[in-house]
Design a protein around this motif. Structure first.
Motif, PDB file in Angstrom:
ATOM      1  N   TYR A  36       1.171  -1.475  -0.010  1.00 19.89           N
ATOM      2  CA  TYR A  36      -0.211   0.458  -0.119  1.00 19.89           C
ATOM      3  C   TYR A  36       0.351   1.239  -0.056  1.00 19.89           C
ATOM      4  CZ  TYR A  36      -3.925  -3.508   0.805  1.00 19.89           C
ATOM      5  OH  TYR A  36      -4.446  -4.207   0.893  1.00 19.89           O
ATOM      6  N   ARG A  37       1.580   1.194   1.249  1.00 14.16           N
ATOM      7  CA  ARG A  37       3.110   1.954   1.031  1.00 14.16           C
ATOM      8  C   ARG A  37       3.755   2.456  -0.858  1.00 14.16           C
ATOM      9  NH1 ARG A  37       4.255   0.610   6.165  1.00 14.16           N
ATOM     10  NH2 ARG A  37       5.919  -0.048   5.302  1.00 14.16           N
ATOM     11  N   ASP A  38       4.257   1.576  -1.123  1.00 10.13           N
ATOM     12  CA  ASP A  38       4.717   2.087  -2.617  1.00 10.13           C
ATOM     13  C   ASP A  38       3.947   2.089  -3.490  1.00 10.13           C
ATOM     14  OD1 ASP A  38       6.887   0.707  -1.087  1.00 10.13           O
ATOM     15  OD2 ASP A  38       6.851  -1.506  -1.969  1.00 10.13           O
ATOM     16  N   ASP A  40       1.300   4.354  -3.222  1.00  8.66           N
ATOM     17  CA  ASP A  40       1.119   5.872  -2.734  1.00  8.66           C
ATOM     18  C   ASP A  40       1.985   6.586  -3.280  1.00  8.66           C
ATOM     19  OD1 ASP A  40      -1.298   5.245  -1.389  1.00  8.66           O
ATOM     20  OD2 ASP A  40      -0.687   5.054   0.916  1.00  8.66           O
ATOM     21  N   SER A  41       3.899   5.831  -3.008  1.00 10.48           N
ATOM     22  CA  SER A  41       4.702   6.024  -4.025  1.00 10.48           C
ATOM     23  C   SER A  41       4.603   6.286  -5.208  1.00 10.48           C
ATOM     24  CB  SER A  41       5.928   6.055  -3.249  1.00 10.48           C
ATOM     25  OG  SER A  41       5.771   5.243  -1.431  1.00 10.48           O
ATOM     26  N   SER A  43       2.512   6.424  -7.673  1.00 10.47           N
ATOM     27  CA  SER A  43       1.330   8.140  -7.874  1.00 10.47           C
ATOM     28  C   SER A  43       1.444   8.765  -7.463  1.00 10.47           C
ATOM     29  CB  SER A  43      -0.423   7.250  -6.347  1.00 10.47           C
ATOM     30  OG  SER A  43      -0.727   6.064  -6.989  1.00 10.47           O
ATOM     31  N   GLY A  44       2.634   8.931  -6.541  1.00 16.91           N
ATOM     32  CA  GLY A  44       3.146  10.756  -5.864  1.00 16.91           C
ATOM     33  C   GLY A  44       4.271  10.429  -6.706  1.00 16.91           C
ATOM     34  N   TYR A  59      -4.311  -3.820  -7.976  1.00 14.50           N
ATOM     35  CA  TYR A  59      -4.120  -2.222  -8.790  1.00 14.50           C
ATOM     36  C   TYR A  59      -3.469  -2.803 -10.805  1.00 14.50           C
ATOM     37  CZ  TYR A  59      -3.888  -0.966  -4.187  1.00 14.50           C
ATOM     38  OH  TYR A  59      -3.743  -0.482  -2.822  1.00 14.50           O
TER      39      TYR A  59
END
Length: 363
Positions: A36-38, A40-41, A43-44, A59
């Protein structure tokens, strides 16, 4: 490390399409929370990753996000996926690197080549280990591989057969060779190029000093020459043997290739019973006895006399272990016989007679 994982995540989505967080976590060897954190990274950072909730969700990449590699023919692409040995790469500390490289290659291939590469993986698997062996993965291997790659001198404490068994050597490591699951180091010491079994290295210290590899040194050619001279050096005992027809056809499965070639080159014509006489090169009497006894009764040692005697003594001892009461024949005067030949003859007579339990030894 995280950058490599993020790239692998993108390539997984590019190669396979939609994947759930659980599937990505399993492929990457991380937790679902880390996925999940990856995501988000990514996408950012502007990577077009789209997530869809619910059953059948997951995904995926949007907008045809893809890189391509041109210039490879189909056969070339297929050969690249046959070239890797994952176990060996992992031993060298390159397991993740190999996996990432294969992902990159798969992602960059055009769709037709990517499909053919997938079929190669489904239909062919390379296993370099011999039967009944496990992969030799010494703890010092990754550090040793780094020293080989960076041309750093090393100091090792090494266990060998000769006395003194433990020695220290300063080496210039030229290369590593994997043979039937066992790793060997080819290195220069005192002006000579020698071979060391990596699992026999007890301690490894990598120095800061570098060294120059000889111009034109060919590791593969050196290894071929080494194997030839090694066989010539170790197989110094010439034994004359008689071999039964059944064993002759099975020799490739029972002896190593050097011995089989020697039998094929020296075998004479069959005798009246179909047995052939041949010359077999062996290392020593001590090592030859178990090798020949493992071939059973379908081989007879003719010479040298010491080897024939030792085989007879060992065979009598084995029979004596299983049939101790009948292991010794009696001489004509009634005393127990003591020579190896008499013991074997006595054991043979005993094997033909039932013992107290009703069984026949040797049957």
């Amino acid at each position: 490390m995280r950058a490599a994982r993020l790239l692998s995540l993108v390539l997984l989505l590019q190669n396979r399409g939609r994947l759930t967080a659980g599937e990505l976590a399993e492929e990457l060897g991380v937790s679902v929370r880390t996925v999940y954190r990856d995501i988000d990274s990514l996408s950012g950072a502007g990577i077009p990753v789209y997530g869809e909730a619910g059953q059948g969700g997951g995904y995926q990449l949007l907008g045809g996000y893809r890189t391509r590699l041109t210039g490879l023919h189909a056969d070339e692409a297929e050969s690249l996926f046959l070239a890797g040995l994952p176990g060996a790469a992992a031993d060298l500390g390159l397991g993740e690197v190999l996996a990432a490289a294969q992902l990159k290659l798969t992602a960059a291939l055009p769709a037709p080549l990517r499909d053919r590469a997938g079929r190669i993986r489904e239909r062919f698997h390379l296993d370099a280990l011999g039967w009944y062996r496990e992969q030799d993965a010494p703890s010092a291997l990754a550090a040793l591989a780094d020293a080989v790659w960076n041309q750093r001198r090393i100091r090792v404490r090494y266990r060998r057969w000769a006395e003194p068994q433990e020695v220290e050597r300063e080496l210039a490591p030229y290369g590593l060779v994997l043979k039937v699951g066992v790793w060997y180091l080819v290195a220069a010491v005192d002006g000579a190029v020698r071979t060391y079994r990596v699992s026999s290295i007890l301690r490894l210290d990598v120095g800061e000093d570098g060294f120059e590899r000889p111009d034109g040194f060919d590791l593969a050619a050196h290894w071929r020459d080494y194997l030839t001279t090694y066989d010539a050096r170790r197989l110094r005992l010439q034994a004359s043997v008689r071999i039964a027809p059944a064993l002759l056809s099975a020799l490739p499965d029972r002896l190593d290739a050097a011995l089989v070639r020697a039998v094929e080159a020296s075998a004479g014509p069959p005798d009246a019973d179909g047995w052939v006489t041949a010359t077999v090169p062996l290392e020593s009497v001590d090592l030859a006895v178990p090798t020949l006894l493992a071939l059973g009764a379908d081989i007879e040692v003719l010479a040298p006399e010491e080897l024939r005697r030792r085989v007879a003594e060992t065979a009598a001892a084995v029979l004596g272990r299983y049939c101790p009461a009948q292991a010794y024949g009696r001489a004509e005067d009634g005393s127990l016989s003591s020579s190896p030949a008499d013991r074997v003859a006595g054991s043979a007579r005993a094997a033909r007679a039932p013992n107290r339990s009703g069984c026949r030894c040797g049957r």
